[in-house]
Design an enzyme around this catalytic site. Structure first.
Site, PDB file in Angstrom:
ATOM      1  N   LYS A  37      44.186  30.655 -34.191  1.00 36.44           N
ATOM      2  CA  LYS A  37      43.335  31.588 -33.438  1.00 36.44           C
ATOM      3  C   LYS A  37      41.976  30.966 -33.105  1.00 36.44           C
ATOM      4  CE  LYS A  37      43.340  35.012 -36.454  1.00 36.44           C
ATOM      5  NZ  LYS A  37      44.109  34.432 -37.570  1.00 36.44           N
ATOM      6  N   ARG A 112      42.458  43.885 -38.172  1.00 35.63           N
ATOM      7  CA  ARG A 112      43.363  43.383 -39.203  1.00 35.63           C
ATOM      8  C   ARG A 112      44.025  44.491 -40.010  1.00 35.63           C
ATOM      9  NH1 ARG A 112      40.529  37.956 -39.890  1.00 35.63           N
ATOM     10  NH2 ARG A 112      41.648  36.778 -41.460  1.00 35.63           N
ATOM     11  N   ARG A 156      43.383  21.072 -42.853  1.00 34.91           N
ATOM     12  CA  ARG A 156      42.352  21.603 -41.967  1.00 34.91           C
ATOM     13  C   ARG A 156      40.942  21.230 -42.446  1.00 34.91           C
ATOM     14  NH1 ARG A 156      42.336  27.743 -39.764  1.00 34.91           N
ATOM     15  NH2 ARG A 156      41.252  28.416 -41.646  1.00 34.91           N
ATOM     16  N   ARG A 189      37.218  24.716 -45.851  1.00 28.96           N
ATOM     17  CA  ARG A 189      36.822  26.056 -46.260  1.00 28.96           C
ATOM     18  C   ARG A 189      37.364  26.358 -47.643  1.00 28.96           C
ATOM     19  NH1 ARG A 189      38.336  30.017 -41.453  1.00 28.96           N
ATOM     20  NH2 ARG A 189      38.936  31.240 -43.270  1.00 28.96           N
ATOM     21  N   ARG A 200      45.827  35.173 -48.876  1.00 28.24           N
ATOM     22  CA  ARG A 200      45.482  35.598 -47.508  1.00 28.24           C
ATOM     23  C   ARG A 200      46.743  35.872 -46.700  1.00 28.24           C
ATOM     24  NH1 ARG A 200      42.053  30.889 -45.428  1.00 28.24           N
ATOM     25  NH2 ARG A 200      41.841  32.127 -43.545  1.00 28.24           N
TER      26      ARG A 200
HETATM   27  P1  AMP Z   1      39.222  34.309 -40.981  1.00 28.15           P
HETATM   28  O1  AMP Z   1      38.177  33.277 -40.742  1.00 28.15           O
HETATM   29  O2  AMP Z   1      39.481  35.170 -39.787  1.00 28.15           O
HETATM   30  O3  AMP Z   1      40.484  33.725 -41.555  1.00 28.15           O
HETATM   31  O4  AMP Z   1      38.646  35.317 -42.087  1.00 28.15           O
HETATM   32  C1  AMP Z   1      38.239  34.839 -43.364  1.00 28.15           C
HETATM   33  C2  AMP Z   1      38.050  36.003 -44.305  1.00 28.15           C
HETATM   34  O5  AMP Z   1      37.067  36.909 -43.797  1.00 28.15           O
HETATM   35  C3  AMP Z   1      39.278  36.865 -44.546  1.00 28.15           C
HETATM   36  O6  AMP Z   1      40.131  36.323 -45.541  1.00 28.15           O
HETATM   37  C4  AMP Z   1      38.629  38.169 -44.993  1.00 28.15           C
HETATM   38  O7  AMP Z   1      38.151  38.061 -46.312  1.00 28.15           O
HETATM   39  C5  AMP Z   1      37.414  38.262 -44.090  1.00 28.15           C
HETATM   40  N1  AMP Z   1      37.709  38.934 -42.801  1.00 28.15           N
HETATM   41  C6  AMP Z   1      37.665  38.386 -41.562  1.00 28.15           C
HETATM   42  N2  AMP Z   1      37.973  39.286 -40.610  1.00 28.15           N
HETATM   43  C7  AMP Z   1      38.237  40.441 -41.272  1.00 28.15           C
HETATM   44  C8  AMP Z   1      38.645  41.732 -40.840  1.00 28.15           C
HETATM   45  N3  AMP Z   1      38.851  42.019 -39.535  1.00 28.15           N
HETATM   46  N4  AMP Z   1      38.817  42.688 -41.791  1.00 28.15           N
HETATM   47  C9  AMP Z   1      38.603  42.440 -43.099  1.00 28.15           C
HETATM   48  N5  AMP Z   1      38.240  41.227 -43.570  1.00 28.15           N
HETATM   49  C10 AMP Z   1      38.050  40.225 -42.673  1.00 28.15           C
END
Ligand code: AMP
Length: 259
Positions: A37, A112, A156, A189, A200
């Site tokens: 994404k 989400r 990554r 990360r 996750r």
């Molecule tokens: P990402 O970078 O999109 O993979 O998000 C990393 C982390 O941020 C996730 O594992 C969640 O802890 C938090 N997070 C990101 N977007 C959301 C969302 N829409 N709802 C809840 N938690 C989120």
């Protein structure tokens, strides 16, 4: 811009091929962690000249700044758990109210959960009535095999300064461990660690994947792209052609003028 092999140029070289759209659009990039994404968002930003809204990036920025929000969410994020619907809904609401979102935006990592999806539909409708131009939504579902994700994410790396994403296999930097663009040392990360990653992915299966049914029921513009085996450039080419298909060529003013 496509080269002889049909691949697109790296993000930084795409601006000449930019294709501003003629009506506001909300692109929802949907897919599991590691489905690409972030990379596809950056291509879309270059192509469509509309901002990326990554809830993950916004939340990480709060942690980096050490503010009240950052302190409150730190533990959940480190454990790979989702943060509260209320918080992300509020962050997205504030972000899409900014003027640079008037022509549209790309939602990366939001919604989400079912509560977020319903709130998003409300936000888009409310935006339409306040600006007179409701951004039509398009959902792009990046479909990736579980094992591919695990392999992909363990390689990554990210530049802490400019945010460029690299991958040891599919997009290696020119010099191992160093950002091509600004020479910073690449990091990975903390929540890409394998145990956190599995959590996750489990959260995604439980709370997020079921949203596909919600999108099928509420939107007639759902694009499904196989993002498993191909290069990021090939996936982007597929997205472009699918987007042209669902939006219609007349959405792409500049392209049409050139044709
Ligand atoms: P990402 O970078 O999109 O993979 O998000 C990393 C982390 O941020 C996730 O594992 C969640 O802890 C938090 N997070 C990101 N977007 C959301 C969302 N829409 N709802 C809840 N938690 C989120």
């Amino acid at each position: 811009m496509a080269n002889a092999a049909g691949a697109v140029a790296p993000v930084g070289e795409l601006s000449e091929a930019a294709t501003p759209i003629t009506t506001p659009i909300a692109i929802i990039l949907f897919g599991s962690p590691g489905s690409g994404k972030g990379t596809q968002s950056k291509y879309l930003v270059e192509w469509l000249k509309i901002p990326q809204i990554s809830t993950g990036d916004m939340l990480r920025e709060h942690i980096r700044q050490g503010d009240a929000i950052g302190l409150a969410i730190m533990d959940r994020m480190r454990a790979g758990s989702l943060v509260s619907d209320e918080l992300v809904n509020q962050l997205v609401f504030e972000r899409i109210s900014q003027p640079d979102c008037n022509r549209g935006f790309i939602l990366d990592g939001y919604p989400r959960t079912p509560t977020q999806a319903e709130e998003m539909m409300r936000l888009l409708a409310a935006r339409g009535s306040s600006t007179g131009k409701s951004p039509g939504e398009v959902v792009i579902h990046l479909v990736v095999d579980y094992n591919v994700i695990i392999t992909r994410m363990s390689g990554r790396r990210v530049c802490p300064k400019c945010g460029t994403l690299y991958n040891a296999v599919s997009r290696p930097p020119k010099v191992v461990g160093i950002c091509d663009l600004d020479g910073s040392s690449l990091t990975f990360r903390e929540d890409d660690r394998e145990d956190v990653l599995r959590e996750r992915l489990a959260q995604y299966e439980r709370q997020t994947r079921p949203l596909i049914e919600f999108f099928r029921a509420t939107s007639d513009r759902l694009i499904e792209v196989d993002a498993s085996r191909e290069t990021p450039e090939a996936v982007f080419e597929r997205i472009k052609s699918e987007l042209r298909g669902v939006l219609g060529q007349n959405q792409f003013g500049q392209d049409r003028a050139r044709a």
